[in-house]
Enzyme design. Structure first.
Site, PDB file in Angstrom:
ATOM      1  N   ARG A 192       0.845  -1.210   0.000  1.00 55.72           N
ATOM      2  CA  ARG A 192       0.000   0.000   0.000  1.00 55.72           C
ATOM      3  C   ARG A 192       0.878   1.258   0.000  1.00 55.72           C
ATOM      4  NH1 ARG A 192      -0.474   4.602   2.767  1.00 55.72           N
ATOM      5  NH2 ARG A 192       0.030   3.496   4.681  1.00 55.72           N
ATOM      6  N   ASP A 193       1.537   1.547   1.109  1.00 54.11           N
ATOM      7  CA  ASP A 193       2.325   2.788   1.205  1.00 54.11           C
ATOM      8  C   ASP A 193       3.434   2.778   0.153  1.00 54.11           C
ATOM      9  OD1 ASP A 193       3.252   5.211   2.186  1.00 54.11           O
ATOM     10  OD2 ASP A 193       3.379   4.561   4.261  1.00 54.11           O
ATOM     11  N   HIS A 199       5.484   4.600  12.695  1.00 55.93           N
ATOM     12  CA  HIS A 199       5.501   4.512  11.227  1.00 55.93           C
ATOM     13  C   HIS A 199       6.495   5.553  10.717  1.00 55.93           C
ATOM     14  CE1 HIS A 199       3.013   4.088   7.347  1.00 55.93           C
ATOM     15  NE2 HIS A 199       3.662   5.207   7.113  1.00 55.93           N
ATOM     16  N   HIS A 214       9.065   7.016   7.921  1.00 53.03           N
ATOM     17  CA  HIS A 214       9.673   7.074   6.588  1.00 53.03           C
ATOM     18  C   HIS A 214      11.150   7.411   6.813  1.00 53.03           C
ATOM     19  CE1 HIS A 214       6.122   6.674   3.939  1.00 53.03           C
ATOM     20  NE2 HIS A 214       5.508   6.907   5.086  1.00 53.03           N
ATOM     21  N   CYS A 216       4.499   9.287   0.175  1.00 55.01           N
ATOM     22  CA  CYS A 216       3.105   9.712   0.108  1.00 55.01           C
ATOM     23  C   CYS A 216       2.996  10.699  -1.038  1.00 55.01           C
ATOM     24  CB  CYS A 216       2.669  10.361   1.423  1.00 55.01           C
ATOM     25  SG  CYS A 216       0.992  11.011   1.305  1.00 55.01           S
ATOM     26  N   ASN A 239       9.297   4.129   3.249  1.00 53.14           N
ATOM     27  CA  ASN A 239       9.271   3.722   4.659  1.00 53.14           C
ATOM     28  C   ASN A 239      10.579   3.026   4.983  1.00 53.14           C
ATOM     29  OD1 ASN A 239       6.365   3.442   3.505  1.00 53.14           O
ATOM     30  ND2 ASN A 239       6.075   3.594   5.703  1.00 53.14           N
TER      31      ASN A 239
END
Ligand code: HMG
Ligand code: MG
Length: 300
Positions: free
Chosen positions: A15-16, A207, A209, A240, A249
């Site tokens: 996803r990310d 979370h 990055h 993002c 990430n």
């Protein structure tokens, strides 16, 4: 300072990671990536997003990805749902877990989900209620907790406020997102300490990055405070689309190498993870951003 005995990894690569790729990744590749991650022993794998395909075309066809998964028992495949339309898509796709995503920065909230922080929280209430009524677990994200690409410094009080609201709505876990990777260990610790005055540490996830190369140091600092849920992305994929300059990430392989070295249990097979990192990197026609994946290839 005692480190946790066990850490749960939330793998966000499909996803990310893939949401930020210039090219559109075929559904079959997305499905294969998720299967390989599950095979490596990861128990939470974000499978996609039910967001507007005009906003994030890379996550279109998340319904097809969900339909083609051979889901394993004991593995959770959450999807992002910013509003009721997203939740309806997730329900139709038989999602058992969804994530709502807010921010601690007004400007980022506007850019990312086209509404203010307060409006987003209003919007999330029915999403949570309807999801929970169907037995679907809800995770909450807060972006820009250590800095915003548009506003710079962020008041930790805003993070606490949003975290409390997400918890009140029924989120079982709150993930604190350093969206643009500007955090450093002491700042990360200070923030976590403040949030933990209002939210139980075992309901918090981190979370990071890795834009400034601080992610592993930040994770270690937060582990020392007792956090035991870490979001990461195989091969260090990610970013993002609404945070200029945000890079991937922290790489899951790098986190697992560090946790293995610390004797912290994750249930994840590092070798299978590294193979998966090379698989997706080959599909994307580049090298992994993970130092561990590169080092093991060089030495093999
Ligand atoms: P909007 O334009 O304000 O929405 O977007 P709207 O309600 O006015 O609707 C406009 C159109 O979008 C309509 O279609 C809706 O049907 C459609 P039209 O009538 O024009 O054909 N629409 C949708 N379509 C599919 N799925 C939906 C949906 N909702 C409306 N769920 C919206 C608001 C939230 C939809 C939009 O801003 C959006 O999709 N944003 C998503 C942005 C995103 O996915 N960002 C990346 C994830 S967050 C992140 O990466 C950070 C994180 O990793 C943590 C960290 O690192 O900090 C989680
Ligand atoms: Mg992110």
């Amino acid at each position: 300072m005692t480190l946790p005995v066990k850490v749960k990894i939330v793998e966000v690569g499909p996803r990310d990671g893939l949401q930020n790729e210039k090219q559109l990744i075929p559904v079959a590749t997305r499905v294969e990536l998720i299967h390989k991650l599950a095979e490596a022993g990861i128990s939470v794998i974000e499978a996609g997003s039910f967001v507007s395909p005009k906003w994030v075309p890379q996550m279109a066809d998340s319904d097809k990805v969900m339909a083609q998964l051979n889901r394993k028992d004991k593995v959770s495949y959450p999807v992002l749902t910013p509003n009721m339309k997203g939740l309806e898509g997730a329900i139709a796709a038989n999602a058992e877990e969804v994530a709502i995503f807010g921010a601690a920065s007004e400007s980022f909230s506007k850019k990312n989900i086209n509404c203010s922080i307060d409006e987003s929280l209003e919007r999330f209430i029915p999403v949570c209620e309807s999801a929970m009524a169907k037995g679907i677990r809800v995770r909450g994200y807060i972006s820009c907790v250590l800095g915003c690409p548009y506003e710079g410094e962020i008041d930790p009080g805003t993070v606490v406020n949003v975290a409390e609201k997400l918890l009140q709505m029924g989120c079982y876990e709150i993930s604190l997102g350093d969206t643009i990777g500007v955090g450093t260990p002491e700042k990360a610790k200070q923030l976590l300490e403040v949030v933990a005055t209002k939210v139980d540490m075992n309901r918090l996830a981190i979370h990071f990055h890795d834009t400034y190369g601080q992610a592993l140091a930040n994770i270690y600092a937060c582990l020392e405070l007792g956090v035991s849920v870490v979001d990461s992305s195989v091969a260090g994929l990610g970013g993002c689309p609404y945070a200029a300059g945000a890079s991937g990430n922290v790489a899951t392989e790098d986190v697992i190498y560090m946790l293995d070295g610390l004797g912290i249990e994750t249930g994840i097979d590092l070798n299978k993870l590294i193979e998966t990192s090379w698989y997706i990197s080959e599909q994307l026609q580049r090298q992994p951003a993970s130092k561990v994946a590169l080092a093991t290839k060089r030495s093999s």
